[in-house]
Each structure stands twice: as C-alpha cells, then as structure tokens.
Design a protein around this motif. Structure first.
Motif, PDB file in Angstrom:
ATOM      1  N   CYS A  14      12.558   6.516  -3.792  1.00 50.11           N
ATOM      2  CA  CYS A  14      13.614   5.574  -3.428  1.00 50.11           C
ATOM      3  C   CYS A  14      14.972   6.249  -3.357  1.00 50.11           C
ATOM      4  O   CYS A  14      15.283   7.145  -4.152  1.00 50.11           O
ATOM      5  N   VAL A  58       9.623   3.521  -9.660  1.00 48.88           N
ATOM      6  CA  VAL A  58      10.666   4.112  -8.817  1.00 48.88           C
ATOM      7  C   VAL A  58      10.904   5.562  -9.209  1.00 48.88           C
ATOM      8  O   VAL A  58      11.094   5.876 -10.387  1.00 48.88           O
ATOM      9  N   GLN A  73       8.724   2.992 -16.586  1.00 50.63           N
ATOM     10  CA  GLN A  73       8.698   3.779 -15.349  1.00 50.63           C
ATOM     11  C   GLN A  73       7.710   4.947 -15.429  1.00 50.63           C
ATOM     12  O   GLN A  73       6.907   5.164 -14.516  1.00 50.63           O
ATOM     13  N   CYS A  95       8.854  -3.500  -5.568  1.00 50.52           N
ATOM     14  CA  CYS A  95       8.148  -2.220  -5.599  1.00 50.52           C
ATOM     15  C   CYS A  95       6.635  -2.414  -5.555  1.00 50.52           C
ATOM     16  O   CYS A  95       5.927  -1.720  -4.799  1.00 50.52           O
ATOM     17  N   GLU A  96       6.147  -3.345  -6.343  1.00 52.08           N
ATOM     18  CA  GLU A  96       4.699  -3.551  -6.387  1.00 52.08           C
ATOM     19  C   GLU A  96       4.186  -4.135  -5.071  1.00 52.08           C
ATOM     20  O   GLU A  96       3.054  -3.837  -4.651  1.00 52.08           O
ATOM     21  N   ALA A 151      10.364   0.083 -13.549  1.00 51.31           N
ATOM     22  CA  ALA A 151       9.796  -0.126 -12.211  1.00 51.31           C
ATOM     23  C   ALA A 151       9.191   1.175 -11.692  1.00 51.31           C
ATOM     24  O   ALA A 151       9.590   2.271 -12.113  1.00 51.31           O
ATOM     25  N   ARG A 193       4.511   5.924  -7.844  1.00 50.19           N
ATOM     26  CA  ARG A 193       5.893   5.458  -7.745  1.00 50.19           C
ATOM     27  C   ARG A 193       6.410   5.633  -6.326  1.00 50.19           C
ATOM     28  O   ARG A 193       5.974   6.521  -5.600  1.00 50.19           O
ATOM     29  N   LEU A 194       7.366   4.797  -5.967  1.00 51.78           N
ATOM     30  CA  LEU A 194       8.018   4.888  -4.661  1.00 51.78           C
ATOM     31  C   LEU A 194       9.154   5.899  -4.721  1.00 51.78           C
ATOM     32  O   LEU A 194       9.929   5.917  -5.681  1.00 51.78           O
TER      33      LEU A 194
END
Length: 361
Positions: A15, A37, A6, A319-320, A35, A12-13
């Motif tokens: 979330c 995130v 990560q 996510c990607e 991820a 990053r999103l």
C-alpha cells in the motif's frame, strides 16, 4: 471481534498513502498495526512531511508527486486522506481516479466527492478498471452501529418503523449554499449522519426541513423507501463538551438507543406494566433492557478510539475485501451516492418545502 495484528497476516497488500496531515496521523496510519498492510510509500505535496511520516510509520520511500510514486511503486492499493482545493472541490476525487488508472485499489476518506457529477466520473473510472473504491464511512463500522444493525434484523425487534439521529452541524444560510467553499464544513460532516441513516434504514425518498438562522441548526423529516419515517436533527449551537450524537431506532414494542457512539441500550419487547397496577419498575430478566458501554480502564483494544470510532474495522474490511477479490459490503460508491443526494438537496431545497428523491437521481 478478535483482532489480528499486522505481522500475523500471512498475506498483506503493498500500500501507498497520499496525504500527511493531522487527521491521518492520528486516525488512519495507526490502523495499519491491525490490518494486512505493507506500507511501501508516502506522498505529500510537502516532501519533508512525507519523509517524516514514512520514517514514523515504516515506509521505505517518500514522494511529493503521486504520479511518480504510482509509476515507481506499483502499489496494490492506495489510501488517500487529503483536503480541499481553493475552490472547495475534494482533492481526493481526482487523486482516486489517477490511482485507479495506475492499477491500484483505493480507500479514501470521506467526502468522496463534492457532488454527484464528480462521483459519476469516479464511478466510471472504477467501472472501467474493475478496481475497488471504498470510502471511510467510519460511523457504520463502529461496534455500536453494527450491533444496532444486527438487532434490527431480529424478529424480536420487529420491522424498524422510525429513527431519530442527532448530530451537531450547521447548515449555511440559503444564499451561501451555492458557494462550494462555504459548504465545505457541511459536506465534510453530512457524511456521518447520512451514513447512519442509510445504513440502518435504507435510502431516503422524501425529505423536508426547517432551518434556524442564528446557529444554522435544522430539523428534517424523512421518509424512507421502506416506508419508515425519521428525523435528522442537525443540532448546531450545542455545547462543545456535550455528548456529540444520539441515535434511536423504534421497532415493534422495542427500541434501541446509542448515545455518544459508545453507550448503547436495547429496550426489548415483552415487558408489561399495567397502568395503575404496577408497583415496581423492575421488569423480568427475560425482557429487561440490555446495556453496553466500554469500561475505559483496561488496556484493551476496544478502549482505543481507533476501534470504537470504526477506523480499524473499516480499514480491515477494505483490505480483506481486496485480498479476497470481492467488493466491500459497506462504504461503497453506491452508499456514497445516497448521502450525496441528501447533500445536494440541502443545497438547493428551501426550508419548509418537501422534496422527493428518485431512486436513480
């Protein structure tokens, strides 16, 4: 597959997460270690649980009202792992609609909806907002199923002609199938074999089945749009400690088998053993079977259930896809529609009577 942690992602999103239950604690929140995130908030109807999960997984905020969370946090994406209403409806469907209208992409655990009518409403909101909705169809993100899919695309395997899927699931008695609550277990689990069937073989166009009343087990015969055939054995009554599932696909003189999701054997075409003249069962190295299974000894990521069960790959794919501004390739609402067609047929179709599934039904 080489894993990026990560903290190594440059983007990053932001979330949020709706749901603080046992499944999400074990299998979804931990995937964020791998991820892109940034978890900004957790929401649950029990505020104390939301606060506990927020502390445990590094989110600065917790809520018991998802509308408030969406308005204050304005997340890029929301993960939803919730349960069912008292009437047997899927809570996540309406929650996903709220998230889309608030401007957030959605990853939601299966089942996406309790039927095609509910899915249609969700699809309409997704179309209206232009945002992504992806369902956690973990089985088609496992390393084994992705490898099977790759093998099926090779000339050496040939065109897939048949498939057999075994999965331990009971189908309720006919007089209970109109009851949404009685069908929760079946809805919850038909997504697993249904996803495998449609991912590997494409849409089912005809189905018929026989049903055993003592355990609720069933065996279905399937005809796929491609012309291939298959069986789905819902093996209710099997031992709890037995390997859970088995998948076998037949090509042209070749077949591939996956047992328990982690033991895979590819029986390659080309081996010859003339009947009555073969003194050895050993085939040539160039056509010998190939076998894969994890070793479960080293502290490797592939030995984590988060990876070999498909949880990390599906979350990373979502996510990607969002970061790249493109729709996901798997776990789409179109994929879900094919699974729900099967579910609705099981609800209304008597045993012993075949039915046709129309492409746009």
């Amino acid at each position: 597959m080489t894993v990026t942690y990560q903290f190594e992602y440059s983007e990053r999103l932001r979330c949020a997460f709706i749901g603080a239950g046992g499944h999400s604690y074990r299998n979804v929140y931990p995937t964020f270690q791998y991820a892109p995130v940034e978890l900004v908030a957790v929401c649950d109807v029990q505020l104390e649980r939301a606060q506990t999960y927020a502390r445990g997984f590094g989110a600065p905020s917790a809520y018991d009202d998802h509308h408030e969370m969406l308005a204050r946090e304005r997340p890029d994406a929301v993960f939803i792992v919730t349960s069912y209403t008292a009437e047997g409806d899927v809570q996540a469907t309406a929650l996903a609609e709220d998230c889309l209208r608030a401007g957030a992409h959605v990853w939601m655990e299966k089942p996406t909806a309790a039927g095609i009518a509910q899915l249609d409403r969700l699809q309409a909101v997704a179309d209206e907002t232009g945002l992504t909705v992806m369902t956690g169809l973990k089985k088609i993100f496992t390393p084994a199923m992705e490898k099977v899919k790759a093998i099926l695309s090779t000339p050496e395997f040939g065109t897939a002609s048949s498939i057999s899927v075994r999965y331990p699931q009971s189908l309720p008695a006919p007089d209970a199938r109109s009851d949404d609550v009685a069908m929760i277990g079946f809805l919850d689990h038909i997504f697993h074999p249904g996803a495998i069937l449609t991912y590997l073989m494409g849409p089912v166009r005809r189905i018929g089945y026989e049903w055993e009343p003592r355990t609720g087990s069933s065996v279905s015969s399937l005809l796929f749009e491609s012309g291939a055939v298959g069986t789905l054995h819902l093996a209710a009554g099997s031992a709890t400690g037995a390997p859970l599932e088995r998948v076998e696909v037949i090509g042209s003189g070749a077949n591939v088998v996956v047992d328990n999701g982690v033991r895979m054997t590819y029986y390659r075409a080309g081996a010859e053993s003339p009947y009555g003249r073969s003194a050895s069962f050993i085939t040539g190295d160039d056509v010998a079977p190939l076998h894969w299974e994890p070793e479960f000894s080293l502290g490797q990521l592939y030995n984590k259930n988060l990876f070999y069960l498909g949880y990390v790959p599906e979350v990373v794919h979502f996510c990607e896809s969002v970061l790249a501004g493109k729709p996901p390739e798997k776990g789409t609402l179109a994929d879900v529609r094919e699974i729900l067609k099967l579910y609705e047929l099981y609800r209304r179709l008597p045993a012993g009577e075949p039915a046709t599934i129309e492409p746009r039904s």
